[in-house]
Design a protein around this motif. Sequence first.
Motif, short mmCIF file in Angstrom:
data_model
loop_
_atom_site.label_atom_id
_atom_site.label_comp_id
_atom_site.label_asym_id
_atom_site.label_seq_id
_atom_site.Cartn_x
_atom_site.Cartn_y
_atom_site.Cartn_z
N GLU A 78 38.37 37.37 42.75
CA GLU A 78 38.39 38.26 41.60
C GLU A 78 39.69 38.02 40.85
O GLU A 78 40.77 38.11 41.42
CB GLU A 78 38.30 39.72 42.04
CG GLU A 78 36.98 40.07 42.65
CD GLU A 78 36.92 41.52 43.13
OE1 GLU A 78 37.88 42.29 42.88
OE2 GLU A 78 35.93 41.86 43.77
N THR A 101 35.38 39.49 36.28
CA THR A 101 35.01 38.83 37.54
C THR A 101 34.88 39.80 38.70
O THR A 101 34.34 39.44 39.74
CB THR A 101 36.04 37.73 37.90
OG1 THR A 101 37.33 38.32 38.07
CG2 THR A 101 36.10 36.69 36.81
N THR A 102 35.37 41.03 38.53
CA THR A 102 35.18 42.04 39.57
C THR A 102 33.71 42.43 39.67
O THR A 102 33.18 42.68 40.74
CB THR A 102 36.03 43.29 39.24
OG1 THR A 102 37.38 42.88 39.06
CG2 THR A 102 35.95 44.31 40.35
N SER A 105 30.62 37.75 39.37
CA SER A 105 31.28 36.63 40.04
C SER A 105 30.65 35.28 39.68
O SER A 105 31.25 34.24 39.92
CB SER A 105 31.25 36.82 41.56
OG SER A 105 29.92 36.80 42.02
#
Length: 137
Positions: A78, A101-102, A105
């Motif tokens: 992340e 990106t948390t 992904s």
Amino acid sequence: MKKTFLYVVILLSGLFISSGEASAVSIALQDSETEEIYIRDVKRLGGKGTGQTRSAEATVAAWYDPAGSMLELSFNEEVGNVTVYVLNGMNQCIASYNCNTTIESIVYMTVNMSEGDIYTIQIVGSNYEGIGTLNLM
């Protein structure tokens, strides 16, 4: 009536199962037509803020499938909010995508890249910067 209902349930469950398998397979694109793109870490916050990762795995793995004009980026760590830019050989942005990106992904981008050109993939965020090159010569 019961047979028809049962047939529809089996058909729909098969679609859901096969769609899950398709996404799992696409994560590890290994088709002979697919181009792997090495994304080099330029900046990473954490530790001493260097571009060096402690993991044996790359921070971002990327592939391009020319047949489907599909760019896939897999964030193995992340790194927060980032913007993915695709630049052509004349350094013009031909596609961009914002993601967190948390939550996300894996990123899929439809990008029409033509043979005979070199493309740059830049990933820019406050916590991470990465760059990669795709040569379609």
